[in-house]
Design a protein around this motif. Structure first.
Motif, PDB file in Angstrom:
ATOM      1  N   LEU A  53       2.458  -3.628 -11.171  1.00 28.57           N
ATOM      2  CA  LEU A  53       1.671  -4.858 -11.109  1.00 28.57           C
ATOM      3  C   LEU A  53       0.851  -4.909  -9.826  1.00 28.57           C
ATOM      4  O   LEU A  53      -0.306  -5.337  -9.837  1.00 28.57           O
ATOM      5  N   LEU A  54       1.435  -4.452  -8.712  1.00 25.15           N
ATOM      6  CA  LEU A  54       0.705  -4.439  -7.444  1.00 25.15           C
ATOM      7  C   LEU A  54      -0.529  -3.548  -7.553  1.00 25.15           C
ATOM      8  O   LEU A  54      -1.642  -3.959  -7.185  1.00 25.15           O
ATOM      9  N   ASP A  55      -0.338  -2.339  -8.067  1.00 21.03           N
ATOM     10  CA  ASP A  55      -1.468  -1.411  -8.187  1.00 21.03           C
ATOM     11  C   ASP A  55      -2.526  -1.944  -9.158  1.00 21.03           C
ATOM     12  O   ASP A  55      -3.732  -1.809  -8.918  1.00 21.03           O
ATOM     13  N   GLU A  56      -2.072  -2.570 -10.232  1.00 26.77           N
ATOM     14  CA  GLU A  56      -2.993  -3.135 -11.222  1.00 26.77           C
ATOM     15  C   GLU A  56      -3.802  -4.283 -10.610  1.00 26.77           C
ATOM     16  O   GLU A  56      -5.013  -4.404 -10.833  1.00 26.77           O
ATOM     17  N   SER A  57      -3.143  -5.120  -9.802  1.00 21.04           N
ATOM     18  CA  SER A  57      -3.819  -6.253  -9.168  1.00 21.04           C
ATOM     19  C   SER A  57      -4.840  -5.781  -8.137  1.00 21.04           C
ATOM     20  O   SER A  57      -5.947  -6.326  -8.038  1.00 21.04           O
ATOM     21  N   ILE A  58      -4.470  -4.762  -7.374  1.00 23.64           N
ATOM     22  CA  ILE A  58      -5.396  -4.225  -6.370  1.00 23.64           C
ATOM     23  C   ILE A  58      -6.609  -3.601  -7.046  1.00 23.64           C
ATOM     24  O   ILE A  58      -7.754  -3.770  -6.603  1.00 23.64           O
ATOM     25  N   ALA A  59      -6.386  -2.905  -8.144  1.00 24.75           N
ATOM     26  CA  ALA A  59      -7.502  -2.286  -8.880  1.00 24.75           C
ATOM     27  C   ALA A  59      -8.476  -3.330  -9.406  1.00 24.75           C
ATOM     28  O   ALA A  59      -9.670  -3.068  -9.534  1.00 24.75           O
ATOM     29  N   ALA A  60      -7.951  -4.532  -9.718  1.00 22.01           N
ATOM     30  CA  ALA A  60      -8.796  -5.604 -10.257  1.00 22.01           C
ATOM     31  C   ALA A  60      -9.088  -6.670  -9.197  1.00 22.01           C
ATOM     32  O   ALA A  60      -9.370  -7.817  -9.533  1.00 22.01           O
ATOM     33  N   PHE A  61      -9.043  -6.300  -7.928  1.00 21.48           N
ATOM     34  CA  PHE A  61      -9.244  -7.273  -6.843  1.00 21.48           C
ATOM     35  C   PHE A  61     -10.579  -7.988  -7.016  1.00 21.48           C
ATOM     36  O   PHE A  61     -11.624  -7.346  -7.202  1.00 21.48           O
ATOM     37  N   PRO A  62     -10.555  -9.335  -6.985  1.00 20.86           N
ATOM     38  CA  PRO A  62     -11.750 -10.093  -7.369  1.00 20.86           C
ATOM     39  C   PRO A  62     -12.849 -10.187  -6.315  1.00 20.86           C
ATOM     40  O   PRO A  62     -13.925 -10.689  -6.610  1.00 20.86           O
ATOM     41  N   VAL A  63     -12.588  -9.733  -5.080  1.00 20.57           N
ATOM     42  CA  VAL A  63     -13.633  -9.792  -4.055  1.00 20.57           C
ATOM     43  C   VAL A  63     -14.491  -8.532  -4.154  1.00 20.57           C
ATOM     44  O   VAL A  63     -14.033  -7.423  -3.850  1.00 20.57           O
ATOM     45  N   SER A  64     -15.706  -8.691  -4.600  1.00 18.50           N
ATOM     46  CA  SER A  64     -16.600  -7.552  -4.854  1.00 18.50           C
ATOM     47  C   SER A  64     -16.823  -6.737  -3.588  1.00 18.50           C
ATOM     48  O   SER A  64     -17.069  -7.277  -2.506  1.00 18.50           O
ATOM     49  N   GLY A  65     -16.710  -5.410  -3.743  1.00 16.35           N
ATOM     50  CA  GLY A  65     -16.987  -4.519  -2.628  1.00 16.35           C
ATOM     51  C   GLY A  65     -15.819  -4.264  -1.702  1.00 16.35           C
ATOM     52  O   GLY A  65     -15.931  -3.464  -0.766  1.00 16.35           O
ATOM     53  N   THR A  66     -14.696  -4.928  -1.929  1.00 14.97           N
ATOM     54  CA  THR A  66     -13.526  -4.760  -1.060  1.00 14.97           C
ATOM     55  C   THR A  66     -12.599  -3.690  -1.629  1.00 14.97           C
ATOM     56  O   THR A  66     -12.224  -3.744  -2.800  1.00 14.97           O
ATOM     57  N   THR A  67     -12.247  -2.721  -0.809  1.00 17.63           N
ATOM     58  CA  THR A  67     -11.281  -1.703  -1.204  1.00 17.63           C
ATOM     59  C   THR A  67      -9.988  -1.913  -0.432  1.00 17.63           C
ATOM     60  O   THR A  67     -10.006  -2.351   0.730  1.00 17.63           O
ATOM     61  N   ILE A  68      -8.864  -1.615  -1.072  1.00 19.16           N
ATOM     62  CA  ILE A  68      -7.546  -1.827  -0.460  1.00 19.16           C
ATOM     63  C   ILE A  68      -6.718  -0.567  -0.616  1.00 19.16           C
ATOM     64  O   ILE A  68      -6.588  -0.024  -1.714  1.00 19.16           O
ATOM     65  N   GLU A  69      -6.154  -0.104   0.494  1.00 17.02           N
ATOM     66  CA  GLU A  69      -5.208   0.998   0.484  1.00 17.02           C
ATOM     67  C   GLU A  69      -3.914   0.519   1.125  1.00 17.02           C
ATOM     68  O   GLU A  69      -3.927  -0.389   1.967  1.00 17.02           O
ATOM     69  N   TYR A  70      -2.790   1.118   0.730  1.00 16.85           N
ATOM     70  CA  TYR A  70      -1.531   0.711   1.357  1.00 16.85           C
ATOM     71  C   TYR A  70      -0.539   1.870   1.369  1.00 16.85           C
ATOM     72  O   TYR A  70      -0.627   2.808   0.573  1.00 16.85           O
ATOM     73  N   THR A  71       0.407   1.773   2.309  1.00 16.46           N
ATOM     74  CA  THR A  71       1.519   2.712   2.384  1.00 16.46           C
ATOM     75  C   THR A  71       2.815   1.921   2.373  1.00 16.46           C
ATOM     76  O   THR A  71       2.865   0.790   2.880  1.00 16.46           O
ATOM     77  N   LEU A  72       3.858   2.490   1.786  1.00 17.30           N
ATOM     78  CA  LEU A  72       5.174   1.839   1.721  1.00 17.30           C
ATOM     79  C   LEU A  72       6.177   2.645   2.528  1.00 17.30           C
ATOM     80  O   LEU A  72       6.275   3.869   2.373  1.00 17.30           O
ATOM     81  N   THR A  73       6.933   1.953   3.396  1.00 23.42           N
ATOM     82  CA  THR A  73       7.997   2.593   4.165  1.00 23.42           C
ATOM     83  C   THR A  73       9.207   1.669   4.197  1.00 23.42           C
ATOM     84  O   THR A  73       9.104   0.472   3.889  1.00 23.42           O
ATOM     85  N   GLU A  74      10.350   2.221   4.569  1.00 21.75           N
ATOM     86  CA  GLU A  74      11.556   1.399   4.705  1.00 21.75           C
ATOM     87  C   GLU A  74      11.409   0.470   5.885  1.00 21.75           C
ATOM     88  O   GLU A  74      10.907   0.853   6.938  1.00 21.75           O
ATOM     89  N   ALA A  75      11.849  -0.774   5.719  1.00 21.74           N
ATOM     90  CA  ALA A  75      11.764  -1.762   6.784  1.00 21.74           C
ATOM     91  C   ALA A  75      13.113  -1.931   7.457  1.00 21.74           C
ATOM     92  O   ALA A  75      14.163  -1.617   6.888  1.00 21.74           O
ATOM     93  N   GLU A  76      13.059  -2.450   8.674  1.00 24.63           N
ATOM     94  CA  GLU A  76      14.286  -2.768   9.391  1.00 24.63           C
ATOM     95  C   GLU A  76      15.072  -3.811   8.597  1.00 24.63           C
ATOM     96  O   GLU A  76      14.488  -4.706   7.979  1.00 24.63           O
ATOM     97  N   ASP A  77      16.384  -3.708   8.598  1.00 22.56           N
ATOM     98  CA  ASP A  77      17.232  -4.590   7.799  1.00 22.56           C
ATOM     99  C   ASP A  77      17.401  -5.942   8.485  1.00 22.56           C
ATOM    100  O   ASP A  77      18.219  -6.100   9.385  1.00 22.56           O
ATOM    101  N   LYS A  78      16.597  -6.945   8.065  1.00 23.93           N
ATOM    102  CA  LYS A  78      16.730  -8.302   8.594  1.00 23.93           C
ATOM    103  C   LYS A  78      16.056  -9.273   7.642  1.00 23.93           C
ATOM    104  O   LYS A  78      15.411  -8.868   6.670  1.00 23.93           O
ATOM    105  N   ASP A  79      16.199 -10.558   7.921  1.00 24.84           N
ATOM    106  CA  ASP A  79      15.602 -11.590   7.067  1.00 24.84           C
ATOM    107  C   ASP A  79      14.144 -11.774   7.469  1.00 24.84           C
ATOM    108  O   ASP A  79      13.828 -12.440   8.447  1.00 24.84           O
ATOM    109  N   TRP A  80      13.246 -11.150   6.704  1.00 22.91           N
ATOM    110  CA  TRP A  80      11.827 -11.211   7.053  1.00 22.91           C
ATOM    111  C   TRP A  80      11.230 -12.584   6.827  1.00 22.91           C
ATOM    112  O   TRP A  80      10.140 -12.882   7.309  1.00 22.91           O
TER     113      TRP A  80
END
Length: 299
Positions: A53-80
């Protein structure tokens, strides 16, 4: 619980684009966000991430001309979400057509006279109108009233007479819409959410507001198979894909003459949702828009 952190990079970058991205990522399971010089950081429980769903939403991002890239990593274990919860939120005022004030339950009750002088001068205030105060203690659940979609659905509820009506709140989050409906005279409210924390938070916020006629259930739309009777008003502030998938169940739960109020999507999604509603025999009634977000009412 194991958390992941996503580092989003937007090009070109802007505050409005970040806000839209955060909302879309929230639909995919993200709980909290942090501004960073190089972009936006988002935090999500690994088991709750809907990457498709995240990738699908980014592909259909409604702001024309805006590109989005992201990386996923493990986060520190705490209440974010802890920092956000401690910071709280400023009162949200909705004045359409009557005055509703949504405020942080961990802060003092807002000064009504100051709110009225600031927000009601340009409106014809009904005689003997009483403002509706809603206290929200938002523990990791969506729906404090700060988001445009929540504000539009609250406004839509305020425009209709809910006295003695039966209301269904689909994807209840903090329970804010259920509480607004109950305080607006609804006879009873059934709410449900797939997230256990949200169900607990809805019950907690109902108690804070001294509301006793809200039943909060854990599960998705299939919980309606265990709920008897029909509803006069159905509200659903959830993402477009779930709305499209579950709208037939909403329709089946509606009494004759009932209203369906939906939000959680962008203006570009309107034709698709109107087409689905029409296919189900629902009649288009009204539309509200705010910062590219939309709210539709059907009957």
């Amino acid at each position: 619980m194991k958390y992941l952190v996503a580092k989003f990079r937007l090009s070109p970058d802007s505050e409005s684009a970040r806000d839209l991205l955060a909302a879309m990522a929230g639909d995919a399971g993200f709980e909290s966000f942090e501004e960073a010089a190089e972009g936006l950081l988002g935090y999500v429980q690994e088991q709750l991430l809907d990457k498709h769903l995240l990738d699908e939403s980014i592909a259909a991002f409604p702001v024309s001309g805006t590109t989005i890239e992201y990386t996923l990593t493990e986060a520190e274990d705490k209440d974010w979400n802890q920092q956000w919860e401690q910071a709280g939120f400023d009162p949200i005022v909705i004045n359409e057509p009557s005055l509703a004030v949504i405020y942080d339950a961990n802060r003092p009750l807002p000064d009504l006279s100051a709110i009225e002088s600031q927000h009601t001068a340009k409106y014809d205030k009904p005689k003997n109108a009483r403002p509706l105060f809603v206290a929200i203690d938002a523990h990791m659940a969506f729906g404090t009233g700060t988001h445009e979609t929540t504000q539009m659905v609250v406004a839509a509820l305020l425009r209709h007479n809910l006295h003695d009506k039966r209301v269904l709140d689909c994807g209840c989050g903090t329970g804010i819409l259920s509480i607004v409906a109950a305080k607006s005279g609804a006879k009873s409210v059934v709410a449900y959410d797939i997230d256990e924390w949200s169900v607990q938070n809805t019950r907690h916020n109902a108690a804070i507001n001294q509301i006793e006629n809200i039943e909060a259930l854990l599960g998705n739309v299939h919980v309606l198979s265990h709920v008897s009777g029909l509803f006069d008003v159905v509200v659903a502030n959830i993402n477009r894909n779930i709305l499209l998938s579950d709208m037939h169940a909403f329709k089946d739960a509606m009494a004759s003459g009932a209203l369906l109020i939906i939000s959680g999507f962008y203006e570009t999604d309107v034709p698709l949702l109107v087409s689905k509603a029409t296919e189900l025999g629902l009649e288009y009634k009204d539309k509200d828009t705010l910062n590219q977000w939309c709210c539709l009412t059907f009957g």
